[in-house]
Design a protein around this motif. Structure first.
Motif, PDB file in Angstrom:
ATOM      1  N   LYS A  46       0.901  -1.277   0.038  1.00 13.52           N
ATOM      2  CA  LYS A  46      -0.047   0.135  -0.035  1.00 13.52           C
ATOM      3  C   LYS A  46       0.797   1.167   0.115  1.00 13.52           C
ATOM      4  CE  LYS A  46      -4.026   2.257   0.957  1.00 13.52           C
ATOM      5  NZ  LYS A  46      -4.128   3.253  -0.001  1.00 13.52           N
ATOM      6  N   THR A  47       0.750   2.011  -0.854  1.00 11.39           N
ATOM      7  CA  THR A  47       1.332   3.389  -1.233  1.00 11.39           C
ATOM      8  C   THR A  47       0.580   4.541  -0.939  1.00 11.39           C
ATOM      9  OG1 THR A  47       0.906   3.423  -3.545  1.00 11.39           O
ATOM     10  CG2 THR A  47       3.056   2.349  -2.618  1.00 11.39           C
ATOM     11  N   ASP A  48       0.919   5.913  -0.975  1.00 17.54           N
ATOM     12  CA  ASP A  48       0.272   7.053  -0.429  1.00 17.54           C
ATOM     13  C   ASP A  48      -0.887   7.267  -1.686  1.00 17.54           C
ATOM     14  OD1 ASP A  48       1.756   7.646   1.714  1.00 17.54           O
ATOM     15  OD2 ASP A  48       2.970   8.922   0.784  1.00 17.54           O
ATOM     16  N   ASP A  49      -0.643   6.548  -2.761  1.00 16.73           N
ATOM     17  CA  ASP A  49      -1.336   7.043  -3.966  1.00 16.73           C
ATOM     18  C   ASP A  49      -1.947   5.759  -4.410  1.00 16.73           C
ATOM     19  OD1 ASP A  49       0.997   6.262  -4.931  1.00 16.73           O
ATOM     20  OD2 ASP A  49       1.053   7.765  -6.592  1.00 16.73           O
ATOM     21  N   GLY A  50      -1.901   4.540  -3.975  1.00 14.02           N
ATOM     22  CA  GLY A  50      -2.593   3.355  -4.476  1.00 14.02           C
ATOM     23  C   GLY A  50      -1.695   2.099  -4.018  1.00 14.02           C
TER      24      GLY A  50
ATOM     25  N   SER B 282       1.317  -1.047  -5.101  1.00 12.07           N
ATOM     26  CA  SER B 282       2.453  -1.419  -5.864  1.00 12.07           C
ATOM     27  C   SER B 282       2.724  -3.013  -5.665  1.00 12.07           C
ATOM     28  CB  SER B 282       3.762  -0.644  -5.763  1.00 12.07           C
ATOM     29  OG  SER B 282       4.321  -0.955  -4.204  1.00 12.07           O
TER      30      SER B 282
ATOM     31  N   TRP C 257       2.027  -0.980 -10.748  1.00 12.99           N
ATOM     32  CA  TRP C 257       1.298  -0.020  -9.865  1.00 12.99           C
ATOM     33  C   TRP C 257      -0.268   0.196 -10.319  1.00 12.99           C
ATOM     34  CZ3 TRP C 257      -1.492   4.483 -10.411  1.00 12.99           C
ATOM     35  CH2 TRP C 257      -1.718   5.107  -9.453  1.00 12.99           C
TER      36      TRP C 257
ATOM     37  N   HIS D  53      -4.543   1.887  -8.717  1.00 15.77           N
ATOM     38  CA  HIS D  53      -5.328   2.599  -7.868  1.00 15.77           C
ATOM     39  C   HIS D  53      -5.803   1.572  -6.787  1.00 15.77           C
ATOM     40  CE1 HIS D  53      -5.052   6.545  -9.143  1.00 15.77           C
ATOM     41  NE2 HIS D  53      -5.263   6.118 -10.376  1.00 15.77           N
ATOM     42  N   SER D  54      -6.060   0.404  -7.153  1.00 16.65           N
ATOM     43  CA  SER D  54      -6.750  -0.587  -6.313  1.00 16.65           C
ATOM     44  C   SER D  54      -6.005  -1.823  -6.067  1.00 16.65           C
ATOM     45  CB  SER D  54      -8.216  -0.914  -6.674  1.00 16.65           C
ATOM     46  OG  SER D  54      -8.063  -1.687  -8.005  1.00 16.65           O
TER      47      SER D  54
END
Length: 73
Positions: free
Chosen positions: A9-13, A15, A27, A29-30
């Protein structure tokens, strides 16, 4: 054949990485989308046709989940 798939889990989605295949990273979003992209890359890297691939959650760590990708080559 069994390979690890690491989803982070990253800040924007999310990886993903399949450590045993150099450069097999993605990478999205979900989480579901990044798993789908990872399986597509796996098929490309290993040149396997449309076969049944099973994905099982093996364990969770802080911000990561480790899945096992199981398939016949």
């Amino acid at each position: 054949m069994i390979l690890d798939l690491i989803i982070t889990k990253t800040d924007d989605g999310f990886s993903s990485e399949i450590p045993s295949l150099k450069g097999c990273e993605s990478w999205a979003h979900s989480e579901d989308e990044v798993i789908e992209k990872s399986v597509e890359l796996l098929r490309f890297y290993l040149k396997i046709p449309e076969k049944k691939i099973k994905i099982d959650l093996a364990r969770k760590e802080d911000y990561s989940k480790i899945y096992k990708i199981i398939f016949d080559k």
